[in-house]
Design a protein around this motif. Structure first.
Motif, PDB file in Angstrom:
ATOM      1  N   ALA A   1      46.306  42.916 -38.471  1.00  0.00           N
ATOM      2  CA  ALA A   1      46.689  42.769 -37.065  1.00  0.00           C
ATOM      3  C   ALA A   1      47.034  44.140 -36.510  1.00  0.00           C
ATOM      4  O   ALA A   1      47.470  45.026 -37.241  1.00  0.00           O
ATOM      5  CB  ALA A   1      47.887  41.835 -36.928  1.00  0.00           C
ATOM      6  N   ALA A   2      46.843  44.298 -35.217  1.00  0.00           N
ATOM      7  CA  ALA A   2      47.355  45.456 -34.499  1.00  0.00           C
ATOM      8  C   ALA A   2      48.762  45.087 -34.030  1.00  0.00           C
ATOM      9  O   ALA A   2      49.232  43.965 -34.261  1.00  0.00           O
ATOM     10  CB  ALA A   2      46.437  45.793 -33.329  1.00  0.00           C
TER      11      ALA A   2
ATOM     12  N   GLU B   1      49.704  44.404 -31.123  1.00  0.00           N
ATOM     13  CA  GLU B   1      49.549  43.319 -30.168  1.00  0.00           C
ATOM     14  C   GLU B   1      48.171  42.706 -30.351  1.00  0.00           C
ATOM     15  O   GLU B   1      47.283  43.326 -30.903  1.00  0.00           O
ATOM     16  CB  GLU B   1      49.706  43.835 -28.737  1.00  0.00           C
ATOM     17  CG  GLU B   1      51.104  44.331 -28.433  1.00  0.00           C
ATOM     18  CD  GLU B   1      51.280  44.727 -26.991  1.00  0.00           C
ATOM     19  OE1 GLU B   1      50.481  44.285 -26.140  1.00  0.00           O
ATOM     20  OE2 GLU B   1      52.220  45.477 -26.721  1.00  0.00           O
ATOM     21  N   GLY B   2      47.997  41.514 -29.851  1.00  0.00           N
ATOM     22  CA  GLY B   2      46.701  40.847 -29.958  1.00  0.00           C
ATOM     23  C   GLY B   2      46.678  39.853 -31.094  1.00  0.00           C
ATOM     24  O   GLY B   2      47.700  39.493 -31.667  1.00  0.00           O
ATOM     25  N   ARG B   3      45.501  39.444 -31.431  1.00  0.00           N
ATOM     26  CA  ARG B   3      45.308  38.391 -32.420  1.00  0.00           C
ATOM     27  C   ARG B   3      45.453  38.899 -33.855  1.00  0.00           C
ATOM     28  O   ARG B   3      45.131  40.033 -34.144  1.00  0.00           O
ATOM     29  CB  ARG B   3      43.930  37.776 -32.228  1.00  0.00           C
ATOM     30  CG  ARG B   3      43.813  36.997 -30.936  1.00  0.00           C
ATOM     31  CD  ARG B   3      42.361  36.686 -30.591  1.00  0.00           C
ATOM     32  NE  ARG B   3      42.264  35.945 -29.354  1.00  0.00           N
ATOM     33  CZ  ARG B   3      42.239  36.500 -28.153  1.00  0.00           C
ATOM     34  NH1 ARG B   3      42.290  37.804 -28.027  1.00  0.00           N
ATOM     35  NH2 ARG B   3      42.155  35.758 -27.071  1.00  0.00           N
ATOM     36  N   VAL B   4      45.892  37.999 -34.728  1.00  0.00           N
ATOM     37  CA  VAL B   4      45.917  38.250 -36.161  1.00  0.00           C
ATOM     38  C   VAL B   4      44.582  37.777 -36.705  1.00  0.00           C
ATOM     39  O   VAL B   4      44.086  36.720 -36.321  1.00  0.00           O
ATOM     40  CB  VAL B   4      47.074  37.481 -36.840  1.00  0.00           C
ATOM     41  CG1 VAL B   4      47.015  37.631 -38.352  1.00  0.00           C
ATOM     42  CG2 VAL B   4      48.420  37.937 -36.284  1.00  0.00           C
ATOM     43  N   ASN B   5      43.988  38.538 -37.598  1.00  0.00           N
ATOM     44  CA  ASN B   5      42.699  38.158 -38.172  1.00  0.00           C
ATOM     45  C   ASN B   5      42.854  37.819 -39.649  1.00  0.00           C
ATOM     46  O   ASN B   5      43.539  38.532 -40.384  1.00  0.00           O
ATOM     47  CB  ASN B   5      41.690  39.306 -38.024  1.00  0.00           C
ATOM     48  CG  ASN B   5      40.326  38.904 -38.525  1.00  0.00           C
ATOM     49  OD1 ASN B   5      39.697  38.017 -37.981  1.00  0.00           O
ATOM     50  ND2 ASN B   5      39.865  39.548 -39.588  1.00  0.00           N
ATOM     51  N   VAL B   6      42.225  36.745 -40.075  1.00  0.00           N
ATOM     52  CA  VAL B   6      42.134  36.369 -41.483  1.00  0.00           C
ATOM     53  C   VAL B   6      40.664  36.135 -41.767  1.00  0.00           C
ATOM     54  O   VAL B   6      40.010  35.367 -41.064  1.00  0.00           O
ATOM     55  CB  VAL B   6      42.950  35.094 -41.787  1.00  0.00           C
ATOM     56  CG1 VAL B   6      42.801  34.697 -43.245  1.00  0.00           C
ATOM     57  CG2 VAL B   6      44.409  35.288 -41.430  1.00  0.00           C
ATOM     58  N   SER B   7      40.142  36.803 -42.789  1.00  0.00           N
ATOM     59  CA  SER B   7      38.715  36.689 -43.118  1.00  0.00           C
ATOM     60  C   SER B   7      38.516  36.355 -44.588  1.00  0.00           C
ATOM     61  O   SER B   7      39.116  37.001 -45.451  1.00  0.00           O
ATOM     62  CB  SER B   7      37.988  38.008 -42.830  1.00  0.00           C
ATOM     63  OG  SER B   7      37.961  38.271 -41.458  1.00  0.00           O
TER      64      SER B   7
ATOM     65  N   ALA C   1      38.461  46.344 -39.432  1.00  0.00           N
ATOM     66  CA  ALA C   1      38.312  47.782 -39.184  1.00  0.00           C
ATOM     67  C   ALA C   1      39.091  48.207 -37.945  1.00  0.00           C
ATOM     68  O   ALA C   1      39.760  49.251 -37.947  1.00  0.00           O
ATOM     69  CB  ALA C   1      36.835  48.140 -39.040  1.00  0.00           C
ATOM     70  N   ALA C   2      39.025  47.422 -36.886  1.00  0.00           N
ATOM     71  CA  ALA C   2      39.757  47.752 -35.656  1.00  0.00           C
ATOM     72  C   ALA C   2      41.259  47.748 -35.906  1.00  0.00           C
ATOM     73  O   ALA C   2      41.978  48.646 -35.456  1.00  0.00           O
ATOM     74  CB  ALA C   2      39.395  46.766 -34.549  1.00  0.00           C
ATOM     75  N   HIS C   3      41.740  46.750 -36.629  1.00  0.00           N
ATOM     76  CA  HIS C   3      43.174  46.670 -36.911  1.00  0.00           C
ATOM     77  C   HIS C   3      43.636  47.824 -37.786  1.00  0.00           C
ATOM     78  O   HIS C   3      44.751  48.335 -37.608  1.00  0.00           O
ATOM     79  CB  HIS C   3      43.517  45.334 -37.559  1.00  0.00           C
ATOM     80  CG  HIS C   3      43.355  44.183 -36.628  1.00  0.00           C
ATOM     81  ND1 HIS C   3      43.170  42.898 -37.077  1.00  0.00           N
ATOM     82  CD2 HIS C   3      43.348  44.099 -35.279  1.00  0.00           C
ATOM     83  CE1 HIS C   3      43.067  42.077 -36.045  1.00  0.00           C
ATOM     84  NE2 HIS C   3      43.165  42.797 -34.936  1.00  0.00           N
ATOM     85  N   LEU C   4      42.818  48.235 -38.725  1.00  0.00           N
ATOM     86  CA  LEU C   4      43.212  49.341 -39.594  1.00  0.00           C
ATOM     87  C   LEU C   4      43.290  50.647 -38.817  1.00  0.00           C
ATOM     88  O   LEU C   4      44.175  51.468 -39.074  1.00  0.00           O
ATOM     89  CB  LEU C   4      42.265  49.460 -40.789  1.00  0.00           C
ATOM     90  CG  LEU C   4      42.292  48.261 -41.744  1.00  0.00           C
ATOM     91  CD1 LEU C   4      41.349  48.487 -42.915  1.00  0.00           C
ATOM     92  CD2 LEU C   4      43.692  47.944 -42.210  1.00  0.00           C
TER      93      LEU C   4
ATOM     94  N   THR D   1      46.803  42.899 -45.760  1.00  0.00           N
ATOM     95  CA  THR D   1      47.192  42.031 -46.866  1.00  0.00           C
ATOM     96  C   THR D   1      45.931  41.392 -47.421  1.00  0.00           C
ATOM     97  O   THR D   1      45.054  40.971 -46.665  1.00  0.00           O
ATOM     98  CB  THR D   1      48.162  40.920 -46.396  1.00  0.00           C
ATOM     99  OG1 THR D   1      49.339  41.536 -45.879  1.00  0.00           O
ATOM    100  CG2 THR D   1      48.537  39.985 -47.536  1.00  0.00           C
ATOM    101  N   ILE D   2      45.839  41.352 -48.731  1.00  0.00           N
ATOM    102  CA  ILE D   2      44.737  40.673 -49.415  1.00  0.00           C
ATOM    103  C   ILE D   2      45.339  39.550 -50.235  1.00  0.00           C
ATOM    104  O   ILE D   2      46.354  39.742 -50.920  1.00  0.00           O
ATOM    105  CB  ILE D   2      43.937  41.654 -50.295  1.00  0.00           C
ATOM    106  CG1 ILE D   2      43.227  42.662 -49.392  1.00  0.00           C
ATOM    107  CG2 ILE D   2      42.963  40.902 -51.197  1.00  0.00           C
ATOM    108  CD1 ILE D   2      42.416  43.705 -50.122  1.00  0.00           C
ATOM    109  N   MET D   3      44.743  38.360 -50.146  1.00  0.00           N
ATOM    110  CA  MET D   3      45.268  37.193 -50.844  1.00  0.00           C
ATOM    111  C   MET D   3      44.172  36.525 -51.678  1.00  0.00           C
ATOM    112  O   MET D   3      43.056  36.320 -51.203  1.00  0.00           O
ATOM    113  CB  MET D   3      45.820  36.171 -49.849  1.00  0.00           C
ATOM    114  CG  MET D   3      46.425  34.951 -50.527  1.00  0.00           C
ATOM    115  SD  MET D   3      47.073  33.737 -49.355  1.00  0.00           S
ATOM    116  CE  MET D   3      45.567  32.948 -48.831  1.00  0.00           C
TER     117      MET D   3
END
Length: 184
Positions: free
Chosen positions: A27-28, A30-36, A64-67, A74-76
């Motif tokens: 996540a950044a 602000e904005g959406r959290v991404n899970v892939s 990539a954008a969030h990084l 986080t990796i799960m």
């Protein structure tokens, strides 16, 4: 009960090696959290506190954008077969550009120099916390096989078509953040 570790232990590495799937969360500010979801055939452990995965073309490039914007990653991993367990790696991530010397070195050392069609970049995580938890709520599922669609899609597009796709779909996140793709 969750347990915390400062680094991967040998039994964690064994657990990761047996999995077929992992998830990235980013996540950044602000904005959406991404899970892939991602297949573990692309995941490699570099050390007790570092790992990376070869990232293939997808419908977006949110991680990539969030990084670039924030760096948290986080990796799960979840056990869907065998004894229940969830393992998370908490740290900072960065993208390794396709065509860079670092990308080439990692590809040679960890993938025998074989780059799958549609490879977009690599993502590295340096983590300072490994957390495990019971995983009792994760269902038992049987692994059958990898899906062939990604390889078929990439083959049909070809290198030029994939690059055009990146330009159309992978240069900014859904929140308008730059991904850094094609800037090198």
């Amino acid at each position: 009960m969750a347990k915390r570790f400062a680094q991967l232990e040998p039994h964690h590495r064994d657990f990761i090696a047996r999995q077929h799937l992992f998830f990235t969360a980013s996540a950044a500010s602000e904005g959406r959290v991404n899970v892939s979801p991602r297949g573990t055939d692309s995941f490699r452990v570099l050390s007790d506190n570092a790992a990376f995965f070869l990232d293939r073309t997808g419908s977006g490039n949110e991680t990539a954008a969030h990084l670039l914007a924030d760096g948290r990653l986080t990796i799960m991993f979840c056990a869907f077969e065998g004894p229940p367990l969830i393992l998370r790696l908490y740290g900072r991530g960065r993208v390794i550009a396709r065509g860079s010397a670092e990308y080439g070195d990692l590809l040679a050392e960890h993938f025998g120099g074989e780059e799958p069609l549609g490879a977009r970049q690599m993502t590295r995580i340096d983590f300072d916390l490994v957390q495990t938890s019971c995983g009792y709520g994760v269902p038992l599922l049987d692994y059958r096989d990898e899906r062939p669609q990604m390889d078929g899609w990439a083959k049909a597009k070809g290198p030029d078509g994939i690059r055009d796709y990146w330009a159309e779909k992978n240069l900014v996140s859904m929140d308008g953040l730059p991904t850094g793709l094609l800037e090198a």
